[in-house]
Design a protein around this motif. Structure first.
Motif, short mmCIF file in Angstrom:
data_model
loop_
_atom_site.label_atom_id
_atom_site.label_comp_id
_atom_site.label_asym_id
_atom_site.label_seq_id
_atom_site.Cartn_x
_atom_site.Cartn_y
_atom_site.Cartn_z
N CYS A 25 41.42 27.92 37.18
CA CYS A 25 42.68 28.63 37.37
C CYS A 25 42.61 29.42 38.67
O CYS A 25 41.69 30.21 38.87
N LYS A 30 39.56 31.30 35.42
CA LYS A 30 39.09 30.62 34.21
C LYS A 30 38.76 29.16 34.53
O LYS A 30 39.52 28.48 35.22
N CYS A 42 45.81 32.96 31.09
CA CYS A 42 46.95 33.61 31.74
C CYS A 42 48.18 32.71 31.83
O CYS A 42 49.18 33.08 32.42
ZN LIG Z 1 44.27 31.81 34.37
#
Ligand SMILES: [Zn+2]
Length: 135
Positions: A25, A30, A42
């Motif tokens: 991400c 992540k 998120c």
């Molecule tokens: Zn994220």
């Protein structure tokens, strides 16, 4: 964005090229292995493919004596959960481990790639495989 789709199909396409890849991400960092199209932390879709070292440690494992059709004739072997050095955990086979004494939790392993997966009639998809060996 021109990144390949973050799908399991593309994960295995990279495996067929000898690469273990995850999706990272861009918003929160992540790392997802196998990839998902949306970050579970998120909910961002702003992701990028990153190549992983393929190295990690054994978190847990079991010895398989009754294999799936795809792995018939390779038993016994171990199936482990590997915690990759980058953080994520992935399941993996250890073809050279035939008894519990040959492997310990915490052992270091690295990924290898099976470039010539067996064709099994009637099975689909015939995804290429990765597996782990002890370092
Ligand atoms: Zn994220």
């Amino acid at each position: 964005m021109d990144e390949p789709e973050f799908s399991v199909e593309n994960f295995y396409k990279f495996v067929s090229e000898g690469k273990l890849m995850g999706a990272r991400c861009r918003r929160c960092g992540k790392l997802m292995v196998p990839p998902r199209p949306v970050c579970p932390e998120c909910y961002s879709r702003d992701l990028e493919w990153v190549q992983l070292s393929g190295r990690g440690t054994v978190e847990t494992f079991t010895i398989i004596h009754v294999p799936t059709v795809l792995l018939e004739g390779k038993e016994p072997y171990a199936v482990a959960v590997i915690r990759l050095d980058e953080g994520p955990k992935i399941p993996g086979m250890l073809p050279d481990v035939a008894s519990p004494g040959q492997l310990k939790i915490g052992d270091r392993v690295r990924v290898e790639f099976d470039r010539s997966p067996q064709k099994v009639p009637g099975s689909w998809p015939n995804w290429p495989r990765y597996y782990f060996v002890k370092e």
